[in-house]
Design a protein around this motif. Structure first.
Motif, short mmCIF file in Angstrom:
data_model
loop_
_atom_site.label_atom_id
_atom_site.label_comp_id
_atom_site.label_asym_id
_atom_site.label_seq_id
_atom_site.Cartn_x
_atom_site.Cartn_y
_atom_site.Cartn_z
N MET A 1 0.59 -1.46 -0.33
CA MET A 1 0.24 0.42 0.17
C MET A 1 1.04 1.36 0.10
O MET A 1 2.27 1.15 0.42
N LEU A 2 0.04 2.48 -0.85
CA LEU A 2 1.00 3.57 -0.67
C LEU A 2 -0.21 4.48 0.59
O LEU A 2 -1.16 5.18 -0.16
N GLY A 3 0.30 5.65 0.99
CA GLY A 3 -0.25 7.00 1.33
C GLY A 3 -0.65 7.09 2.79
O GLY A 3 -0.60 5.90 3.42
N GLY A 4 -1.08 7.69 3.20
CA GLY A 4 -0.19 7.96 4.97
C GLY A 4 0.58 9.20 4.98
O GLY A 4 1.43 9.32 4.36
N GLN A 5 0.39 9.79 6.51
CA GLN A 5 1.74 10.27 6.69
C GLN A 5 2.92 9.93 6.89
O GLN A 5 3.90 9.69 6.54
N ASN A 6 3.30 7.74 7.02
CA ASN A 6 4.28 7.53 6.99
C ASN A 6 4.77 6.82 5.67
O ASN A 6 5.71 6.34 5.36
N VAL B 1 7.38 11.17 -3.88
CA VAL B 1 7.07 9.94 -5.38
C VAL B 1 7.05 8.48 -4.70
O VAL B 1 7.58 7.52 -4.31
N GLY B 2 5.95 7.86 -5.24
CA GLY B 2 5.61 6.58 -5.22
C GLY B 2 5.10 6.21 -5.86
O GLY B 2 3.82 6.56 -6.78
N LYS B 3 4.66 4.77 -6.32
CA LYS B 3 3.71 3.74 -7.36
C LYS B 3 3.70 2.72 -6.72
O LYS B 3 4.73 2.19 -6.41
N VAL B 4 2.06 1.80 -6.99
CA VAL B 4 2.47 0.94 -6.79
C VAL B 4 1.92 -0.01 -8.42
O VAL B 4 2.08 0.30 -9.02
N MET B 5 2.11 -1.44 -8.10
CA MET B 5 2.17 -2.03 -9.85
C MET B 5 2.11 -3.27 -9.31
O MET B 5 2.08 -4.40 -8.06
N SER B 6 1.25 -4.05 -10.15
CA SER B 6 1.44 -5.41 -10.01
C SER B 6 1.77 -6.95 -11.13
O SER B 6 1.54 -7.54 -10.43
N SER C 1 4.91 -1.86 -4.32
CA SER C 1 4.44 -0.61 -4.51
C SER C 1 6.48 -0.16 -3.70
O SER C 1 7.63 -1.05 -3.78
N LEU C 2 6.10 0.78 -4.29
CA LEU C 2 7.73 1.95 -4.47
C LEU C 2 8.24 3.09 -4.45
O LEU C 2 7.48 4.18 -4.51
#
Length: 565
Positions: free
Chosen positions: A492-497, A543-548, A512-513
């Motif tokens: 997951m990505l998102g949130g203060q951490n 900067v980030g992204k999630v991938m399958s 996730s990266l």
């Protein structure tokens, strides 16, 4: 900095008035309005110096007497009337009475603690201007570091001069509240405004009750070994909305002056879920040992009971042990679907009901480097959420694994290397972690085995003055098991951490990266009730992204948010 000070003083205008009363007074010319203020000075001083009211068990009684004294000098009815303008004429006598009482309670509760923490500010009464039944007393407060102009607007009410507005550095208390109330009345009814004021007053009253309840515990130790103070608690996040309230930390020290215990009751109002009472307990019996307990109760849905223990220096520093368990309900959780292109329009809400426990044991390989083993058990139920304007997650995503809940058992091995100077607020050093985890869903309708892997690196580089610190963070996480893995266990990505600027769990997928750049800038230090507070700003870029999968698009299609602090 002047703008910051103006806002602060505007919010604490009544407190400053009382502090002015308590300070040594330099009167240029004293007419009836100024003499009326001086009468209140003597009465407040008498209450604070009364031996019979200075005992801990008499604290509640003393505060009630102070409220009565303040109420005699402030015309709360006139202040309340001026804050709502033309709306006042539309209200019945009973509605007016209830509104005045709520407004009076809000203001009185807000500043009782400040009155009792008076620290010798000096007031200069420079000028008094009288025009018939109205008057303005112009003063200045000398804090020792700056001079703050404060004007008191008064009117003759039945032969007694009473305050109906306080103007701090050109900004009036009444006009400030009037703007706030006007914004509410544009969208809501007068009844909704009255309810909001009652809830804010309850927030402050609740924290004062906590303070009074804990005072006997604090006074069991010598006065030099403990202290407490009130801090405004204001927070905002994408998922949780806005919290406004107060926190009252009681700080206890040992004979060497080291903090060994903190008890921090907190009372806030959440825009979605109502009032929340929280008790935080932290104990640090010796170096490297920490115990925490947290209990909270919210008007709507949310509950939390969590305990943790950590000992980083077992057997003379050869081993470490960490353990924790808890139960909570988070009624503002969000799910948008799986994948990097999950649209904002698919936002749903649910209550994340969890029961969990974990045990972590570590072996030190060298200074700051250890291998750790973690056993984790997690039971999750997806229940209807607290955001009624959003659809229920299970209704919109019935086919996604995990929306029916699951019980997860996992085994993790990790390597940690930490050279930072502090784990809470580090200023120099680096941190590396790498882990592998084997997990299994024990729930019959989603039984599956899956694995998780991750690496993370952090680096802090201060300049020679240590006022500026550059912080870098890179993190990669992989969850192998595909669509059979419950969504709340996937990367997951998102949130203060992680990806700040997006809510927790905004992006979900197999991989996730994340990269983060941050410049921490120390602005100044403040001494608050004997405690040094560092004020800093931290511009950052995430900067980030999630991938399958790890295909050729790993270097493109990133999400990012940049903010001033």
């Amino acid at each position: 900095m002047r703008k910051v000070r103006t806002v602060k003083m505007r919010e604490t205008a009544i407190a400053i008035l009382i502090l002015a009363m308590l300070g040594s007074v330099d009167v240029a010319s004293a007419g009836p309005p100024t003499e009326a203020l001086k009468t209140s000075i003597d009465e407040v001083l008498r209450v604070l110096e009364e031996p019979g009211l200075n005992k801990p068990e008499k604290k509640h009684e003393r505060r009630q007497v102070l409220v009565d004294v303040i109420s005699k000098r402030f015309n709360f009815e006139e202040m309340a009337k001026r804050t709502v303008g033309a709306e006042w004429a539309k209200r019945s006598p009973e509605e007016r009475r209830e509104f005045v009482e709520s407004f009076r309670t809000l203001l009185s509760n807000s500043y009782l603690g400040r009155i009792e923490n008076y620290s010798g500010e000096k007031a200069h009464y420079n000028k008094e201007i009288t025009d018939g039944e109205h008057a303005e007393v112009r003063t200045e407060i000398d804090t020792g570091q700056s001079t703050i102009p404060i004007d008191y607007k008064m009117e003759n009410a039945g032969g007694d001069w009473r305050v109906y507005d306080v103007v701090v550095e050109g900004t009036g208390l009444v006009s400030n509240y009037r703007e706030q109330f006007k914004r509410i009345l544009r969208k809501e009814s007068f009844e909704a405004l009255s309810k909001t004021i009652r809830e804010k007053a309850a927030v402050i009253r609740g924290i004062l009750v906590c303070v009074l309840a804990l005072s006997p515990l604090a006074t069991a130790q010598p006065a030099s070994d403990w202290s407490y103070f009130l801090i405004p608690a204001v927070s905002s996040s994408k998922n949780d909305g806005v919290d406004v309230g107060l926190i009252a930390p009681f700080i206890f020290n040992d004979t060497d002056g080291r903090i060994n215990k903190i008890i921090a009751p907190m009372y806030v109002h959440n825009e979605f879920l109502g009032s929340r009472e929280t008790l935080n307990f932290f104990m640090y019996p010796k170096r490297g040992v920490e115990m925490t307990l947290l209990a909270s109760y919210t008007d709507k849905i949310e509950r939390k009971f969590v305990g943790n223990y950590r000992n980083l220096y077992l057997a003379q520093g050869r081993y470490s042990l960490e353990a924790g368990a808890g139960f909570f309900k988070n009624a503002t959780a969000r799910f948008f679907g799986v994948g990097p292109t999950a649209p904002q329009a698919s936002e749903t809400n649910y209550t994340d009901r969890e029961l969990y426990g974990y045990v972590t044991g570590g072996i030190y390989l060298g200074p700051g480097t250890r291998v750790i083993l973690t056993e984790r058990l997690r039971n999750v139920e997806i229940q209807r959420g607290g955001i009624t304007s959003l659809p229920f997650t299970r209704a919109l995503f019935p086919g996604v694994r995990g929306t029916g809940g699951a019980t997860i058992s996992s085994h993790r091995v990790a390597l940690l290397s930490d050279t930072r100077d502090d784990t809470v607020s580090p200023t120099i050093g680096s941190y590396f972690s790498g882990y592998a985890e084997l997990a299994q869903s024990l729930t019959a309708d989603s039984a599956t085995a899956f694995s998780k892997y991750g690496v993370e690196y952090r680096k802090l580089i201060p300049d020679q003055t240590k006022r500026y610190t550059f912080a870098f963070r890179g993190k990669f996480e992989a969850t192998l098991g595909g669509d059979e893995v419950p969504f709340f266990e996937r990367s997951m990505l998102g949130g203060q951490n992680s990806l700040r600027g997006f809510g927790i769990g905004r992006f979900v997928d197999n991989y996730s990266l994340l990269f983060s750049l941050e410049e921490r800038i120390q602005l100044f230090h403040l001494r608050l009730f004997g405690t040094i507070a560092e004020i800093e700003t931290a511009p950052f870029l995430d900067v980030g992204k999630v991938m399958s999968d790890l295909g050729n698009r790993i270097l493109t299609h990133y999400e990012f948010k940049d903010f001033p602090f």
